[in-house]
Structures are given as C-alpha cells and as structure tokens.
Design a protein around this motif. Structure first.
Motif, mmCIF file in Angstrom:
data_model
loop_
_atom_site.group_PDB
_atom_site.id
_atom_site.type_symbol
_atom_site.label_atom_id
_atom_site.label_comp_id
_atom_site.label_asym_id
_atom_site.label_seq_id
_atom_site.Cartn_x
_atom_site.Cartn_y
_atom_site.Cartn_z
ATOM 1 N N PHE A 61 43.113 53.771 30.315
ATOM 2 C CA PHE A 61 43.423 52.537 30.146
ATOM 3 C C PHE A 61 42.386 51.451 30.182
ATOM 4 C CE2 PHE A 61 45.556 48.271 30.895
ATOM 5 C CZ PHE A 61 46.326 48.216 29.770
ATOM 6 N N GLY A 62 41.645 51.549 31.037
ATOM 7 C CA GLY A 62 40.494 50.919 31.262
ATOM 8 C C GLY A 62 39.274 51.112 29.980
ATOM 9 N N GLU A 63 39.035 52.344 29.555
ATOM 10 C CA GLU A 63 38.217 52.599 28.710
ATOM 11 C C GLU A 63 38.696 52.087 27.447
ATOM 12 O OE1 GLU A 63 35.668 54.266 28.747
ATOM 13 O OE2 GLU A 63 35.760 55.237 30.805
ATOM 14 N N ARG A 64 39.995 52.117 27.138
ATOM 15 C CA ARG A 64 40.545 51.510 25.998
ATOM 16 C C ARG A 64 40.438 49.879 25.798
ATOM 17 N NH1 ARG A 64 44.526 54.938 23.521
ATOM 18 N NH2 ARG A 64 44.821 53.628 21.739
ATOM 19 N N LEU A 65 40.680 49.376 26.856
ATOM 20 C CA LEU A 65 40.543 47.868 27.155
ATOM 21 C C LEU A 65 38.930 47.477 26.917
ATOM 22 C CD1 LEU A 65 42.490 46.636 30.312
ATOM 23 C CD2 LEU A 65 42.933 46.352 27.924
ATOM 24 N N ALA A 66 38.091 48.174 27.328
ATOM 25 C CA ALA A 66 36.729 47.897 27.299
ATOM 26 C C ALA A 66 36.292 48.197 25.723
ATOM 27 C CB ALA A 66 35.534 48.998 28.074
ATOM 28 N N ALA A 67 36.767 48.938 25.023
ATOM 29 C CA ALA A 67 36.719 49.103 23.655
ATOM 30 C C ALA A 67 37.156 47.906 22.898
ATOM 31 C CB ALA A 67 37.152 50.399 23.243
ATOM 32 N N ILE A 68 38.457 47.391 23.585
ATOM 33 C CA ILE A 68 39.036 46.149 22.774
ATOM 34 C C ILE A 68 38.129 44.923 22.985
ATOM 35 C CG2 ILE A 68 40.869 44.703 22.792
ATOM 36 C CD1 ILE A 68 42.775 47.324 23.198
ATOM 37 N N ALA A 69 37.716 44.837 24.294
ATOM 38 C CA ALA A 69 36.802 43.663 24.764
ATOM 39 C C ALA A 69 35.534 43.720 23.918
ATOM 40 C CB ALA A 69 36.696 43.941 26.270
ATOM 41 N N ALA A 70 34.980 44.907 23.501
ATOM 42 C CA ALA A 70 33.543 44.838 22.778
ATOM 43 C C ALA A 70 33.684 44.432 21.366
ATOM 44 C CB ALA A 70 33.179 46.404 23.031
ATOM 45 N N ARG A 71 34.899 44.052 21.004
ATOM 46 C CA ARG A 71 34.872 43.353 19.643
ATOM 47 C C ARG A 71 33.980 42.046 19.584
ATOM 48 N NH1 ARG A 71 41.475 42.786 20.031
ATOM 49 N NH2 ARG A 71 41.293 41.115 21.543
ATOM 50 N N ASN A 72 33.904 41.486 21.102
ATOM 51 C CA ASN A 72 33.215 40.300 21.330
ATOM 52 C C ASN A 72 31.923 40.669 21.385
ATOM 53 O OD1 ASN A 72 32.099 38.012 22.193
ATOM 54 N ND2 ASN A 72 33.246 37.619 23.752
ATOM 55 N N PRO A 73 31.120 40.257 20.310
ATOM 56 C CA PRO A 73 29.523 40.794 20.418
ATOM 57 C C PRO A 73 28.750 39.948 21.419
ATOM 58 C CG PRO A 73 30.145 39.345 18.357
ATOM 59 C CD PRO A 73 31.439 39.489 19.080
ATOM 60 N N ALA A 141 46.544 40.436 29.510
ATOM 61 C CA ALA A 141 47.975 40.143 29.390
ATOM 62 C C ALA A 141 48.242 39.462 28.164
ATOM 63 C CB ALA A 141 48.344 39.078 30.604
ATOM 64 N N TYR A 142 47.594 38.770 27.530
ATOM 65 C CA TYR A 142 47.829 38.018 26.397
ATOM 66 C C TYR A 142 47.148 38.467 25.102
ATOM 67 C CZ TYR A 142 48.239 35.257 30.528
ATOM 68 O OH TYR A 142 48.716 34.770 31.627
ATOM 69 N N ASP A 143 46.601 39.571 25.001
ATOM 70 C CA ASP A 143 46.066 40.125 23.725
ATOM 71 C C ASP A 143 46.797 41.074 22.972
ATOM 72 O OD1 ASP A 143 43.097 40.777 22.695
ATOM 73 O OD2 ASP A 143 44.042 42.430 22.530
ATOM 74 N N ALA A 144 46.832 40.721 21.712
ATOM 75 C CA ALA A 144 47.748 41.458 20.881
ATOM 76 C C ALA A 144 47.281 43.139 20.792
ATOM 77 C CB ALA A 144 47.758 41.016 19.524
ATOM 78 N N ASP A 145 46.095 43.380 20.876
ATOM 79 C CA ASP A 145 45.679 44.742 20.739
ATOM 80 C C ASP A 145 46.057 45.376 21.904
ATOM 81 O OD1 ASP A 145 44.893 44.643 18.175
ATOM 82 O OD2 ASP A 145 42.653 43.922 18.970
ATOM 83 N N VAL A 146 46.063 44.771 23.045
ATOM 84 C CA VAL A 146 46.516 45.516 24.569
ATOM 85 C C VAL A 146 48.210 45.689 24.332
ATOM 86 C CG1 VAL A 146 46.507 45.170 27.002
ATOM 87 C CG2 VAL A 146 44.325 44.349 25.740
ATOM 88 N N ALA A 147 48.620 44.539 23.824
ATOM 89 C CA ALA A 147 50.127 44.753 23.871
ATOM 90 C C ALA A 147 50.482 45.914 22.791
ATOM 91 C CB ALA A 147 50.815 43.477 23.127
ATOM 92 N N ALA A 148 49.818 46.252 21.925
ATOM 93 C CA ALA A 148 49.651 47.290 20.993
ATOM 94 C C ALA A 148 49.544 48.673 21.881
ATOM 95 C CB ALA A 148 49.093 47.276 19.857
ATOM 96 N N LEU A 149 48.399 48.856 22.518
ATOM 97 C CA LEU A 149 48.042 49.805 23.489
ATOM 98 C C LEU A 149 49.117 50.244 24.483
ATOM 99 C CD1 LEU A 149 45.835 51.774 24.577
ATOM 100 C CD2 LEU A 149 45.180 49.833 25.961
ATOM 101 N N LEU A 150 49.893 49.098 24.840
ATOM 102 C CA LEU A 150 51.142 49.336 25.766
ATOM 103 C C LEU A 150 52.161 49.798 25.210
ATOM 104 C CD1 LEU A 150 50.071 46.525 28.442
ATOM 105 C CD2 LEU A 150 49.947 49.079 28.799
ATOM 106 N N ARG A 151 52.148 49.545 23.718
ATOM 107 C CA ARG A 151 53.445 49.810 23.018
ATOM 108 C C ARG A 151 54.702 49.180 23.277
ATOM 109 N NH1 ARG A 151 52.016 54.871 25.081
ATOM 110 N NH2 ARG A 151 50.838 56.149 23.642
ATOM 111 N N LEU A 152 54.219 47.609 23.375
ATOM 112 C CA LEU A 152 55.322 46.553 23.546
ATOM 113 C C LEU A 152 55.787 46.204 22.262
ATOM 114 C CD1 LEU A 152 53.338 44.110 25.929
ATOM 115 C CD2 LEU A 152 54.579 45.960 26.440
ATOM 116 N N ALA A 153 57.140 46.059 22.406
ATOM 117 C CA ALA A 153 57.964 45.476 21.173
ATOM 118 C C ALA A 153 57.587 43.958 20.838
ATOM 119 C CB ALA A 153 59.327 45.827 21.405
#
Length: 188
Positions: A61-73, A141-153
């Motif tokens: 999960f942390g690895e995936r979050l780091a990848a999502i966060a890395a979209r910020n150059p 907690a507020y990121d759409a990509d993280v919500a998708a990662l957690l498979r939130l409806a």
C-alpha cells in the motif's frame, strides 16, 4: 476523577511511527472490532466499513501511495520515502470508511459522524486493551486515486487510517482545553 471515566481521561494518541509489534490479532482483534462498531447509527444504515492493512499489504500500500504521490513533480525524494513507509510502523492499520446512503432520510453528516465514532471507538478500545493508537488522515484520505486503490465505491470515503500497536516510547499527554473554554449554558 471517577474510575469509570479513567479510560477516557488517560487516552491519548501515540504517534504512528512510535507503534510497533505486537498488535491485536485473532479473538482480541475480533473483540475490538465488535466494540468499535457499537456506535450511534440513525436509521440502522451501518454507514461504515473497515479495511485491514497488515504485514506485506501495508508495504505494498505504501509503495502504491508513493507512486501516486510522485505525480507531483515538486515532491522531494525524502517526502516520497515518507509516503512509502508511512504505514509500515504499527503492526495494524485499519482504514475506516464512511458509506453514505444519499437516498436516505438520514443526513450525510450523521452517517459520516457514525463512521467517525467507529474510528474513535477503535482508539478507545485499543487503549483499553493496552495498545497505543493514532487516527490519521492526510492527503491519502481525500485522494481519488487512493480511493480507487482501496476499491471504494462512489458513495464511500476514507474517514481515517487508525494505526494500532504497542507504544515504543512513553508519550506525554498534550495540553487539553479547559472546560470553561468550550462549555456554555444556553439561556432563552
């Protein structure tokens, strides 16, 4: 202070980076979860659910979050590493999710507050069992990509990440507000 209130008076957060093994498992975890979901729930909607992060899943999960966060150059290497390891310290992280039924007569805020009560009951229950805990949110907690990662409806959102484990240090209590600062009596 009254002994029945001692638990509330002694509870405080332990920083997630200061939580280590062991954490609740098996029957003890089951009991904690059963206690946590005993919350006010207008309409009996059960507007919450829990997602467990434990072991290798926390690292992934942390690895995936780091990848999502890395979209910020502009994200520094140190902050990316912080995101990668954020969930690795406490042996158990519970994601508390609010499930808001938009077609209900119960206002969304009441449904979200019920989920918040679950998160707080996890803190109280962990303390009662002798563990430390911390309720965190942060950008994830507020990121759409993280919500998708957690498979939130579409009707779900993260209320918080509750980190639970054994305190590795003694954490002093913080200053609390004086009752006089937050309490008043309404008069007509």
């Amino acid at each position: 202070m009254s002994p029945p209130l001692d638990l509330l008076m002694q509870r405080h957060s332990v920083p997630s980076r200061q939580l280590g093994a062991p954490g609740p498992e098996g029957a003890e975890l089951r009991a904690l979860l059963e206690a946590a979901v005993r919350v006010p729930d207008h309409g009996k909607l059960v507007p919450f659910r829990l997602i467990e992060l434990r072991g290798e899943a926390k690292q992934a999960f942390g690895e995936r979050l780091a990848a999502i966060a890395a979209r910020n150059p502009a994200l520094s290497k140190a902050k990316r590493e912080k995101e990668r390891t954020r969930y690795t310290f406490a042996p158990l992280v519970l994601v508390v999710v609010a499930r808001v039924a938009a077609d209900s007569k119960v206002p969304p805020i009441e449904q979200e507050v019920a989920a918040g009560c679950v998160a707080y009951n996890l803190l109280l229950g962990a303390h009662a069992l002798g563990y430390g805990a911390q309720w965190l949110t942060g950008w994830a907690a507020y990121d759409a990509d993280v919500a998708a990662l957690l498979r939130l409806a579409g009707n779900e959102r993260v209320i918080g990440f509750v980190h639970i484990g054994t305190p590795q240090i003694d954490v002093p209590d913080r200053e609390r507000p004086a009752v006089e600062e937050v309490f008043s009596t309404w008069t007509p």
